[in-house]
Motif scaffolding. Structure first.
Motif: not given
Length: 64
Positions: A1-16, A39-41
């Motif tokens: 997983m790269g940064a673009a993959d993370y951004l495509a799948a990441a919901p809004e979140g506030t997890d540390i 947020v975790p993906v």
């Protein structure tokens, strides 16, 4: 997983996210992006992309 993959799948979140820069040596942008979005993906979130990689026999080229 790269940064673009993370951004495509990441919901809004506030997890540390407790991440070190060395946690993703394959993509220099991934850890900073994960820290920013907090947020975790999971692999399951990227299943379509992972199945495509398996079907084609190679990972997609990472997006800049």
């Amino acid at each position: 997983m790269g940064a673009a993959d993370y951004l495509a799948a990441a919901p809004e979140g506030t997890d540390i996210q407790h991440l070190l820069d060395s946690d993703a040596p394959w993509d220099d942008h991934l850890v900073p992006v994960m820290r920013q979005h907090s947020v975790p993906v999971y692999e399951e979130d990227l299943l379509p992309a992972l199945l495509t990689d398996i079907t084609t026999g190679a990972p997609r080229s990472p997006s800049p």
